[in-house]
Scaffold this motif. Structure first.
Motif, mmCIF file in Angstrom:
data_model
loop_
_atom_site.group_PDB
_atom_site.id
_atom_site.type_symbol
_atom_site.label_atom_id
_atom_site.label_comp_id
_atom_site.label_asym_id
_atom_site.label_seq_id
_atom_site.Cartn_x
_atom_site.Cartn_y
_atom_site.Cartn_z
ATOM 1 N N GLU A 271 -85.566 -74.548 -33.626
ATOM 2 C CA GLU A 271 -84.932 -73.494 -32.822
ATOM 3 C C GLU A 271 -85.011 -72.106 -33.472
ATOM 4 N N PRO A 272 -86.187 -71.685 -33.940
ATOM 5 C CA PRO A 272 -86.262 -70.387 -34.618
ATOM 6 C C PRO A 272 -85.825 -69.217 -33.742
ATOM 7 N N THR A 273 -86.227 -69.226 -32.469
ATOM 8 C CA THR A 273 -85.862 -68.114 -31.594
ATOM 9 C C THR A 273 -84.374 -68.104 -31.299
ATOM 10 N N LEU A 274 -83.803 -69.277 -31.027
ATOM 11 C CA LEU A 274 -82.366 -69.354 -30.762
ATOM 12 C C LEU A 274 -81.566 -68.938 -31.989
ATOM 13 N N GLN A 275 -82.033 -69.294 -33.168
ATOM 14 C CA GLN A 275 -81.334 -68.892 -34.383
ATOM 15 C C GLN A 275 -81.366 -67.367 -34.549
ATOM 16 N N GLN A 276 -82.502 -66.770 -34.242
ATOM 17 C CA GLN A 276 -82.602 -65.306 -34.320
ATOM 18 C C GLN A 276 -81.646 -64.644 -33.328
ATOM 19 N N LEU A 277 -81.596 -65.173 -32.120
ATOM 20 C CA LEU A 277 -80.705 -64.616 -31.103
ATOM 21 C C LEU A 277 -79.247 -64.750 -31.517
ATOM 22 N N LYS A 278 -78.911 -65.879 -32.112
ATOM 23 C CA LYS A 278 -77.527 -66.123 -32.532
ATOM 24 C C LYS A 278 -77.089 -65.142 -33.607
ATOM 25 N N TYR A 279 -77.873 -65.102 -34.679
ATOM 26 C CA TYR A 279 -77.424 -64.389 -35.865
ATOM 27 C C TYR A 279 -77.722 -62.889 -35.837
ATOM 28 N N SER A 280 -78.509 -62.458 -34.870
ATOM 29 C CA SER A 280 -78.749 -61.023 -34.716
ATOM 30 C C SER A 280 -77.825 -60.410 -33.666
ATOM 31 N N GLY A 281 -77.104 -61.264 -32.956
ATOM 32 C CA GLY A 281 -76.217 -60.774 -31.895
ATOM 33 C C GLY A 281 -76.975 -60.305 -30.670
ATOM 34 N N ASN A 282 -78.204 -60.783 -30.518
ATOM 35 C CA ASN A 282 -79.055 -60.280 -29.436
ATOM 36 C C ASN A 282 -79.043 -61.134 -28.172
ATOM 37 N N PHE A 283 -78.115 -62.076 -28.074
ATOM 38 C CA PHE A 283 -77.961 -62.784 -26.803
ATOM 39 C C PHE A 283 -77.627 -61.793 -25.685
ATOM 40 N N ARG A 284 -77.033 -60.656 -26.057
ATOM 41 C CA ARG A 284 -76.676 -59.637 -25.069
ATOM 42 C C ARG A 284 -77.911 -59.073 -24.362
ATOM 43 N N LEU A 285 -79.077 -59.239 -24.992
ATOM 44 C CA LEU A 285 -80.303 -58.715 -24.385
ATOM 45 C C LEU A 285 -80.753 -59.546 -23.189
ATOM 46 N N LEU A 286 -80.292 -60.802 -23.110
ATOM 47 C CA LEU A 286 -80.703 -61.682 -22.019
ATOM 48 C C LEU A 286 -79.820 -61.391 -20.810
ATOM 49 N N LEU A 287 -80.363 -60.642 -19.871
ATOM 50 C CA LEU A 287 -79.574 -60.136 -18.742
ATOM 51 C C LEU A 287 -79.457 -61.127 -17.595
ATOM 52 N N ASN A 288 -80.331 -62.126 -17.571
ATOM 53 C CA ASN A 288 -80.272 -63.124 -16.516
ATOM 54 C C ASN A 288 -79.240 -64.190 -16.913
ATOM 55 N N LYS A 289 -78.089 -64.171 -16.260
ATOM 56 C CA LYS A 289 -76.982 -65.059 -16.644
ATOM 57 C C LYS A 289 -77.343 -66.527 -16.486
ATOM 58 N N ARG A 290 -78.097 -66.867 -15.470
ATOM 59 C CA ARG A 290 -78.480 -68.260 -15.259
ATOM 60 C C ARG A 290 -79.329 -68.764 -16.419
#
Length: 227
Positions: A93-112
C-alpha cells in the motif's frame, strides 16, 4: 484599481493552487491504480497456490487413516505440498501510506472514491491481516507437529541436498511416523484438519480482497477517466 489588481492576483494564485492540487490528485490515483492492479494479480496467484494444496491434504489424511498401507511413512510430496511453500501476501500500500501520512486524502475530491479507498484499506489491515497472521501461526504449529510426530532424518538430508542444489524428486525424503497409537494418530489428523481449515478461510479472504480491489480499480478508472 489597486484593489482590483490585488483581487485578480488572488484569483490567479487560487486557480494555480487548484491546478497543482488537481495534478497531485491525478498522480496519486495513477499510482493507486498501479498498486491495485498488482494487488489483484497477487491475491489471485496466492488463492490458486493455496487451493492446489488441498488434494495433498486429502492424501495425508488417507495416510493417517491407515499408516501401514504407506509403511508408516509420509511421502515427500505430501509433506512438502502441505507446508507453507506458497507465501502469504500483504499489500505494501505505498500510495495509501503516502496519502495517510502526508495528510493528502483531502486532495481526493470524489467522495465515493475516497470512501471506497478507506473501506478497502480498513479491510486489508483488519480481517485480512488478522487471517494472514492466523495462517502463519498455524504453520508454525505444523513445524512443531513434525518435530513431535515424525523422524526428521530425511528432512535433514533434504535440507542438505537443497543447500547443495541437488534436489531430486526421485530421492527418498519420506518422513517416518513415530507414533502408531490411534489416539496419537487422531490428534495428528485433527491438527492437519485445522491447518486445512485456516487455508480455506484464507482463500476466501484472498478472493474477497481480490474482488474488492478489482471493484475499486474499476471505480477509480471510471470516475477519473483513467486507463
Amino acid at each position: 484599481m489597486l484593489f482590483l489588481a490585488v483581487f485578480c492576483g488572488f484569483l490567479a494564485e487560487n486557480q494555480r493552487e487548484h491546478m497543482v492540487e488537481h495534478r497531485k490528485e491525478k498522480q496519486y490515483l495513477f499510482s493507486l491504480v498501479s498498486d491495485l492492479k498488482f494487488d489483484t494479480s497477487q491475491f489471485n496467484l496466492r488463492a490458486r497456490q493455496f487451493e492446489e494444496k488441498f488434494p495433498f491434504f486429502d492424501s495425508l489424511f488417507n495416510l493417517l487413516d491407515d499408516p501401514k498401507k504407506f509403511n508408516n511413512k509420509l511421502p515427500f510430496r505430501f509433506w512438502k505440498q502441505t507446508e507453507l511453500i506458497s507465501s502469504t501476501y500483504i499489500p505494501a500500500e505505498p500510495t495509501l501510506q503516502q496519502l495517510k501520512y502526508s495528510g493528502n486524502f483531502r486532495l481526493l475530491l470524489n467522495k465515493r472514491v475516497l470512501d471506497s479507498i478507506l473501506v478497502y484499506d480498513s479491510h486489508i489491515n483488519g480481517n485480512y491481516l488478522g487471517q494472514t497472521n492466523y495462517v502463519l501461526e498455524f504453520y508454525k504449529r505444523q513445524l512443531q507437529v513434525r518435530e513431535k510426530y515424525f523422524d526428521n532424518t530425511n528432512f535433514n538430508r533434504y535440507l542438505n541436498d537443497r543447500y547443495q542444489g541437488r534436489i531430486s524428486h526421485s530421492d527418498d525424503y519420506d518422513l517416518t511416523l513415530l507414533v502408531t497409537e490411534n489416539a496419537q494418530l487422531k490428534e495428528l489428523y485433527n491438527q492437519y484438519v485445522n491447518i486445512k481449515a485456516t487455508n480455506l478461510v484464507y482463500i476466501d479472504q484472498l478472493k474477497a480482497r481480490k474482488d474488492e480491489a478489482g471493484r475499486l480499480l474499476t471505480l477509480i478508472q471510471k470516475e477519473y477517466h483513467l486507463k
